[in-house]
Enzyme design. Structure first.
Site, PDB file in Angstrom:
ATOM      1  N   ARG A  44      34.289  60.793  12.512  1.00  0.00           N
ATOM      2  CA  ARG A  44      35.439  60.406  11.705  1.00  0.00           C
ATOM      3  C   ARG A  44      35.246  60.822  10.245  1.00  0.00           C
ATOM      4  NH1 ARG A  44      37.199  54.375  12.301  1.00  0.00           N
ATOM      5  NH2 ARG A  44      39.072  55.205  11.276  1.00  0.00           N
TER       6      ARG A  44
ATOM      7  N   CYS B 236      35.069  51.888   4.837  1.00  0.00           N
ATOM      8  CA  CYS B 236      35.153  52.260   6.254  1.00  0.00           C
ATOM      9  C   CYS B 236      36.603  52.660   6.504  1.00  0.00           C
ATOM     10  CB  CYS B 236      34.710  51.105   7.150  1.00  0.00           C
ATOM     11  SG  CYS B 236      35.655  49.583   6.881  1.00  0.00           S
TER      12      CYS B 236
END
Length: 285
Positions: free
Chosen positions: A183, A242
């Protein structure tokens, strides 16, 4: 003795039923938001209350926010008071995903000045594998108290502060991204509409904080890993992020375990950053 980072199953089991301890079950599945609460209804640690990530530990999403905005303070204080959390309460939080959801409540309490809060090391799996007791009935009612915690906004970094730093070419705030390497690099993005990372961020996937059994690595191991990643910068310049500001707290917990204090949280994280198409992003390493 108070616990401020981690507590093991044996120690928690020895304290079950104490009126000055509160346990919160934070199991949650981003793909199925009711699954955690359903699992809680089937069985949970004795005396545990359920903390729902969306309902209890976050505010509603807005057009400008990330996926899990910080909860409204008055509502959060009321919720904690309804569960009997006062300044002398030892809080323990757990989940079934190696602490990735429980760290949200751990961080929120510390943000409000309540340091007597710890994550159950190894979580649900460690507890059940040890054959320790479970409860199927609802947690008992407790006396409502007034929770007076005050938020320390110095622990929170905003999108505006990060944008300003990028414009000036500074590196006073060092972002540490807890998402997976796939990611971070932009190779895959299963949740958010844009893939990649904020320019200048470094990637420390939260999985690196853990042993194979899901417990946290030792303080010495974590310290060596983070000091190497800091590359000479002080811990209080580190800003955890995050996808939505939840699992980022896993890295903040690991830093505290390692004795590296002062890390801050980019609460909006990637999902807030990409709300503005004018904000820069990068792919690759």
């Amino acid at each position: 003795m108070s616990f401020k980072t981690l507590v093991d199953c044996d120690r928690l089991a020895s304290q079950l039923g104490r009126p000055d301890w509160r346990i919160f079950d934070c199991r949650f599945d981003l793909a199925a938001p009711q699954r955690g609460e359903q699992s809680y209804a089937q069985a949970h640690l004795p005396g545990a209350f359920y903390a729902h990530l969306d309902r209890d530990l976050s505010s509603p999403i807005t057009p400008q926010s990330g996926r899990h905005p910080l909860p409204e303070l008055t509502r959060l204080r009321t919720w904690l008071g309804e569960h009997g959390v006062n300044p002398d309460t030892q809080v323990v939080v757990y989940d079934d995903t190696c602490g990735t959801m429980a760290v949200r409540l751990w961080w929120l309490l510390r943000w409000l000045g309540h340091e007597r809060v710890a994550v159950l090391d190894g979580g649900w799996q460690a507890w059940t594998q040890a054959g320790l007791p479970l409860q199927e009935t609802a947690a008992p009612e407790v006396e409502t108290v007034t929770f007076k915690g005050s938020a320390d906004w110095r622990q929170v970094v905003t999108s505006e502060a990060l944008e300003q730093q990028l414009r000036r070419g500074e590196n006073r705030l060092q972002l540490i991204d807890a998402r997976t390497r796939e990611r971070f690099r932009g190779d895959a993005e299963p949740i958010d509409p844009v893939a990649g990372h904020i320019p200048g961020a470094i990637n420390l996937p939260l999985q690196d904080n853990l042993e194979n059994d899901g417990s946290f690595k030792t303080a010495d191991t974590l310290r060596a890993m983070y000091v190497d990643a800091f590359a000479g910068q002080p811990p209080d310049s580190m800003v955890a992020m995050c996808g939505s500001g939840v699992t980022a707290c896993h890295n903040l917990l690991a830093m505290e375990v390692a004795g590296l204090h002062g890390g801050r949280l980019y609460a909006g994280s990637w999902s807030e950053w990409i709300r503005d198409p004018g904000r820069p992003f990068a792919t690759g390493d």
